[in-house]
Enzyme design. Structure first.
Site, PDB file in Angstrom:
ATOM      1  N   SER A   1      39.004  40.334  40.653  1.00  0.00           N
ATOM      2  CA  SER A   1      39.727  40.445  40.970  1.00  0.00           C
ATOM      3  C   SER A   1      39.855  41.944  41.248  1.00  0.00           C
ATOM      4  CB  SER A   1      41.348  40.479  39.915  1.00  0.00           C
ATOM      5  OG  SER A   1      42.232  40.793  40.835  1.00  0.00           O
TER       6      SER A   1
ATOM      7  N   ASP B   1      41.880  30.592  46.285  1.00  0.00           N
ATOM      8  CA  ASP B   1      42.827  32.124  46.184  1.00  0.00           C
ATOM      9  C   ASP B   1      43.651  32.647  47.793  1.00  0.00           C
ATOM     10  OD1 ASP B   1      43.098  34.128  45.054  1.00  0.00           O
ATOM     11  OD2 ASP B   1      41.272  35.232  44.121  1.00  0.00           O
TER      12      ASP B   1
ATOM     13  N   HIS C   1      41.585  31.710  41.473  1.00  0.00           N
ATOM     14  CA  HIS C   1      41.410  33.256  41.839  1.00  0.00           C
ATOM     15  C   HIS C   1      40.598  33.384  40.224  1.00  0.00           C
ATOM     16  CE1 HIS C   1      42.619  37.557  42.396  1.00  0.00           C
ATOM     17  NE2 HIS C   1      42.978  37.839  41.185  1.00  0.00           N
TER      18      HIS C   1
END
Ligand code: NAG
Ligand code: NAG
Ligand code: NAG
Ligand code: NAG
Ligand code: NAG
Ligand code: NAG
Ligand code: NAG
Length: 470
Positions: free
Chosen positions: A161, A412, A437
């Site tokens: 991320s 995601d 994710h």
């Protein structure tokens, strides 16, 4: 309205990081250390310093090997221990590579606060002046320089991320310190002018469309109108509050808006953590939680009462999976980490979000930079620079970049801002069609879909090659 939508999606990311905080899952062990860094790396006038934390595990290291690899996690927006516990892939590779494990905590997060408890005190906006990606990368560069004093140790950066964005940028800017980087679910292209602002909500919508049957998104799309109609009068506000067992009933239009923003955030979170096994990453959730949510919305509801009831059951998959929630608390702000990310969106991390309203199951919302910037100034005295990240890291111009793996799960919503095409043969793009994710960064699990196993295998191979070639 745009900035609120954006905030919702961004705090969705944060949500993950905050709730992983529950210490019950201490799967991995390490020592906690501190390292002194300059407050301002780029000034020769200011000489103040503070300490950042890092996690350290040398139990796997072959002490006779002078070229021990360092696996360096570039910490993101939260307490670094959360990331250590949720990055099982790194720990699984450490054993094979006999690497030194470092998880570095991002300045302004966790316990790495430059001004202690007054770091986020709004009456001292000057405290936020050193809160940038560049200062953070410089912290990591100094820490690596200190750790590998004889410069013989290859360093591989890991991140997921925002941490994945940092891992990628770290390799781009400090190739002499970092041999390669695994940037998992890193939306480095989610910036103004280079990615459509509606991509995030379109992906969330498609995840919900494909989860159970087509009625799911039709019901959700219809629900906004229902909430707004009901919310228009006191009796309706009470009806919503009762149906969702809200801790504080909706009393005003502001409350109603908060509630709708909250639901929108829940959908985004669900798509992100739509993992193939039950998890307690964001909240305790069943395997493939979106499917569960859509199960409750499988019939097309025409009656208002029916739809309201179905929505409440659907949302409870997320808010009350364990059945232990007494009432639904929709006020999820007021902790240091969310405070931190909101500040970053107001200086460099300007990521536009919008929704067309007919193409997604979400409400229609526009991206309005001026409104957003005004709010940033009001809240923090900060003036966001929407093109700063593109200026520094190149946007889509990645031809000169080498030794980065960009992995993205197509389920995601952040993959819309990810690097999905390799600019050259030294940058590896790994697509996980069934991945949410940064699923690939998590520990391996029997329920992992084959594409995730393949991805991890490829990643391990590339990382091993970087270390060998160093
Ligand atoms: C490092 O991790 C291993 C495996 O989880 C654990 O056995 C060991 O105790 C850890 N070392 C330290 C110093 O915490
Ligand atoms: C900065 O350096 C000067 C000269 O070494 C020293 O006198 C001063 O105390 C330092 N200030 C801080 C905040 O460390
Ligand atoms: C913030 O700083 C001001 C000015 O120093 C101080 O009066 C106030 O108590 C601080 N607020 C908090 C919440 O610490
Ligand atoms: C997840 O599933 C396992 C095995 O089915 C079970 O033991 C565990 O309690 C579940 N965890 C959660 C958070 O539901
Ligand atoms: C949607 O719900 C209706 C009943 O309300 C049902 O007849 C229909 O089959 C559902 N659609 C799909 C695609 O399953
Ligand atoms: C959560 O589930 C339990 C058990 O089903 C129920 O008693 C409770 O009212 C639910 N809480 C909310 C907020 O819906
Ligand atoms: C949304 O997209 C549709 C189809 O692409 C278009 O016709 C419509 O004008 C768009 N609506 C808005 C509010 O932009």
């Amino acid at each position: 309205m745009g900035e609120l939508v954006m905030r919702a999606a961004l705090s969705a990311v944060l949500g993950i990081l905050l709730i992983t905080g529950c210490k019950s899952d201490q799967r991995f062990k390490y020592e906690i250390k501190e390292f002194q860094v300059p407050l301002d790396h780029f000034s020769f006038l200011i000489n103040a310093t503070f300490n950042i934390r890092y996690l350290y595990n040398d139990s796997f290291v072959d002490k006779s090997n002078a070229r021990t690899p360092i696996f360096f996690y570039t910490g993101n927006e939260g307490d670094i221990e959360l990331f250590a516990q949720n990055t099982g892939f790194l720990w699984e590779q450490v054993e094979k590579q006999r690497a030194l494990v470092i998880f570095a905590e991002h300045r302004y997060y966790g316990k790495s606060l430059p001004f202690g408890s007054s770091t986020f005190n709004t009456s001292m906006p000057e405290h936020l002046a050193y809160f940038t990606v560049e200062q953070t990368l410089e912290d990591y560069a100094m820490l690596i320089t200190y750790l590998r004093s004889d410069r013989q140790m290859p360093v591989v950066a890991f991140g997921g991320s925002y941490g994945g964005m940092l891992a990628a940028w770290f390799r781009m800017k400090y190739p002499h310190l970092v041999t390669g980087a695994l940037a998992a679910s890193a939306p480095i292209l989610q910036f103004p002018g280079i990615t459509d602002c509606d991509i995030f909500y379109r992906i969330v919508t498609s995840v919900f469309e494909n989860a159970y049957n087509a009625n799911c998104t039709v019901n959700i799309a219809k629900s906004w109108k229902l909430f707004e109609t009901l919310g228009g009068n006191d009796a309706g506000k009470k009806q919503i509050s009762d149906a969702f067992h809200l801790c504080s009933p909706i009393k005003s239009d502001v409350d109603l808006k908060k509630f709708l923003d909250y639901i929108e955030e829940v959908y985004s979170n669900l798509a992100m953590v739509n993992y193939p096994y039950n998890s307690s990453f964001l909240a305790p959730l069943p395997a493939y939680p979106v499917r569960q949510v859509c199960y409750y919305l499988k019939d097309l509801h025409t009656g208002d009462g029916d739809l309201l009831h179905a929505m409440s059951s659907a949302l409870a998959v997320y808010t009350n999976y364990t059945g232990s929630s007494k009432c639904l608390d929709i006020s999820s702000n007021s902790n240091a980490d969310e405070a931190g990310w909101n500040v970053q969106t107001c200086n460099q991390m300007v990521m536009p979000f919008c929704s067309n309203g007919t193409e997604t199951m979400f409400r229609s919302s526009a991206w309005n930079f001026k409104d957003f910037a005004d709010k940033c100034y009001k809240n923090y005295r900060l003036t966001p620079k929407p093109y700063d990240i593109i200026l520094r890291y190149g946007g889509r111009n990645l031809e000169a970049v080498t030794n980065i793996i960009f992995s993205n799960g197509l389920l995601d919503p952040w993959s819309g801002g990810g690097v999905l095409q390799s600019p050259n043969d030294k940058v590896f793009v790994i697509i996980l069609p069934e991945g949410a994710h940064h699923l690939d960064l998590r520990h391996s699990d029997p329920a992992d879909p084959p594409s995730v196993r393949d991805a991890r295998e490829k990643e391990a191979e590339i990382i091993a090659r970087w270390i060998q070639e160093f």
